[in-house]
Design a protein around this motif. Structure first.
Motif, short mmCIF file in Angstrom:
data_model
loop_
_atom_site.label_atom_id
_atom_site.label_comp_id
_atom_site.label_asym_id
_atom_site.label_seq_id
_atom_site.Cartn_x
_atom_site.Cartn_y
_atom_site.Cartn_z
N GLY A 61 0.81 -1.26 0.05
CA GLY A 61 -0.17 0.03 0.11
C GLY A 61 0.75 1.23 0.04
N ALA A 62 2.08 1.23 0.06
CA ALA A 62 2.73 2.28 0.11
C ALA A 62 3.11 2.94 -1.19
CB ALA A 62 4.14 2.16 0.75
N ALA A 63 3.19 4.24 -1.50
CA ALA A 63 3.25 4.86 -2.91
C ALA A 63 4.78 5.04 -3.10
CB ALA A 63 2.63 5.99 -2.87
N HIS A 64 5.35 5.16 -1.94
CA HIS A 64 6.87 5.52 -2.16
C HIS A 64 7.51 4.07 -1.57
CE1 HIS A 64 10.88 7.16 -2.33
NE2 HIS A 64 10.93 7.04 -0.65
N LYS A 65 8.45 3.60 -2.39
CA LYS A 65 9.18 2.21 -1.96
C LYS A 65 10.47 2.70 -1.21
CE LYS A 65 5.94 -0.36 -3.54
NZ LYS A 65 5.03 -0.99 -2.58
N LYS A 66 10.90 2.69 -0.04
CA LYS A 66 12.20 2.90 0.42
C LYS A 66 13.15 2.17 0.04
CE LYS A 66 14.65 4.58 4.66
NZ LYS A 66 14.98 6.15 4.20
N ALA B 145 11.62 6.39 14.38
CA ALA B 145 12.94 5.50 13.69
C ALA B 145 12.25 4.59 12.75
CB ALA B 145 13.69 5.07 14.65
N ARG B 146 11.11 3.69 13.41
CA ARG B 146 10.53 2.81 12.27
C ARG B 146 10.13 3.23 11.02
NH1 ARG B 146 9.81 -2.21 14.39
NH2 ARG B 146 7.85 -2.81 13.27
N ARG B 147 9.29 4.38 11.14
CA ARG B 147 8.65 5.12 10.01
C ARG B 147 9.56 5.31 8.96
NH1 ARG B 147 4.05 8.32 13.44
NH2 ARG B 147 2.51 6.96 13.62
N LEU B 148 10.85 5.95 9.65
CA LEU B 148 11.81 6.60 8.71
C LEU B 148 12.44 5.38 8.13
CD1 LEU B 148 13.47 9.29 11.02
CD2 LEU B 148 12.21 9.64 8.99
N ILE B 149 12.88 4.37 8.60
CA ILE B 149 13.58 3.05 8.25
C ILE B 149 12.46 2.37 7.10
CG2 ILE B 149 14.36 0.96 8.54
CD1 ILE B 149 15.45 1.95 11.40
N GLY B 150 11.20 2.50 7.39
CA GLY B 150 10.33 1.91 6.52
C GLY B 150 9.43 0.52 6.84
N PHE B 151 9.70 0.11 8.24
CA PHE B 151 9.07 -0.98 8.57
C PHE B 151 7.38 -0.82 8.71
CE2 PHE B 151 12.45 -2.98 11.13
CZ PHE B 151 12.96 -3.65 10.21
N GLN B 152 6.94 0.28 9.53
CA GLN B 152 5.59 0.52 9.66
C GLN B 152 4.97 1.54 9.63
OE1 GLN B 152 3.51 -2.40 12.14
NE2 GLN B 152 5.22 -3.82 12.47
#
Length: 338
Positions: free
Chosen positions: A129-134, A331-338
């Protein structure tokens, strides 16, 4: 010659394992695919054997009793005949163009009689569901497309540590350093990338978005609720990593710093899960974990405890725990987990 052996650990993976297999199959005769059926109760084994019958020179299936992800990796490594070894989880996949470029590089290595212990490429958080893939890349840390050693490595950001997703090891190297992951334990991928580090002499990095790391299943091991329910296994892995090496005996300063910072991240993850569980029992486990580090490696404890992460995870009282928890969420949001 098989340039890369891809181990695909599978447990009840019938719904998505084909995607992982098909992505690696794009490597053709240059790759070996080892589907490790870790005691599945669905059609995982059947699907694996169907692929093996269709591609007998590329795919083989290892059927074994359930031993967990780490034990499945052990079985894959024991069966591997390729020059290099890569783990692809059954709900992940690899990029076709990147795979071909990596294989071209490994062919060139063979022609030039060159080999490396550790090959690194980027990985992508394929969050549902994420538009941007980190994308986690290492262009600011590792020399690109050249053989290098630890003295050539820069400073890693917190979200940049080398994970199982980003690393390809030389098969004989892993066997010689006697890597063996514990059974029935989650989060052993940290041991997989940490334990071999002092043995690594030659490395190579390509700025390719190779590995696609799927985030989205509710039962996934990195789901926070799941991690809290398995926090004792997280602690076990963290303690195992503390016990592995006396940092004073790691001769290379940059490697020693990298490994110390990796332990700091492990201590942070364990600590914040114990805090967010909001039970007195787990808060006591947090204190015990920090005491364990202090008793077993005092100098490393001092560096971690009084670094930024250590101080954030040990702020006093309920207000301190709230701040620690908030920092972890960000930190989790920045890294991309959840």
């Amino acid at each position: 010659m098989k340039y890369i052996s891809f181990a695909i650990p599978c447990y009840n993976s019938e719904a998505y394992m084909a995607n992982a297999i098909e992505s690696v199959l794009k490597g053709g005769e240059d790759v070996e695919i080892i589907v490790v059926n870790d005691g599945s109760r669905d059609k995982t084994s059947e699907i694996g054997h169907q692929y093996a019958e269709k591609y007998p020179d590329i795919i083989k299936v290892v059927d074994k009793e359930n031993g967990g992800h780490g034990d499945a990796v052990n079985s894959g490594l024991a069966s591997a005949t390729g020059k290099y070894f890569k783990v692809v989880d059954s709900d992940d996949w690899v990029d076709e163009d990147s795979l071909h470029r990596i294989l071209d590089t490994l062919r060139r290595f063979e022609q030039e009689n060159e080999q490396v212990d550790m090959f690194v490429a980027n990985y992508v958080y394929e969050k549902e569901g994420a538009a941007h893939k980190k994308v986690i890349r290492y262009t600011n840390v590792l020399p690109t497309e050249q053989v290098f050693g630890w003295n050539d490595v820069g400073h890693f950001r917190m979200d940049q540590y080398i994970l199982m997703h980003s690393v390809i090891y030389r098969t004989d190297f892993l066997k010689l350093c006697q890597l063996k992951l514990p059974k029935h334990t989650f989060y052993v991928d940290n041991i997989y990338v940490y334990y071999p580090l002092p043995y690594v002499r030659k490395m190579y990095y390509m700025d390719l978005d190779f590995y696609r790391y799927y985030i989205g299943r509710e039962d996934q091991s990195v789901n926070e609720k799941v991690m809290i329910s398995r926090v004792d296994q997280q602690i076990f892995v963290t303690k195992s990593m503390i016990d592995m090496y006396d940092m004073r005996k790691i001769p290379n300063k940059k490697l020693r710093s990298y490994m110390t910072n990796y332990l700091a991240i492990m201590m942070t993850v364990s600590s914040i899960l114990l805090i967010r569980s909001k039970t007195e029992e787990n808060l006591e486990k947090k204190q015990e974990l920090w005491k364990y580090l202090k008793m077993n490696n005092y100098k490393t404890y001092w560096k971690i405890r009084y670094g930024i992460l250590g101080q954030t995870m040990n702020l006093p009282g309920k207000p301190g725990r709230k701040i620690s928890s908030l920092a972890y969420t960000v930190a989790r949001r920045l890294i991309g987990f959840q």
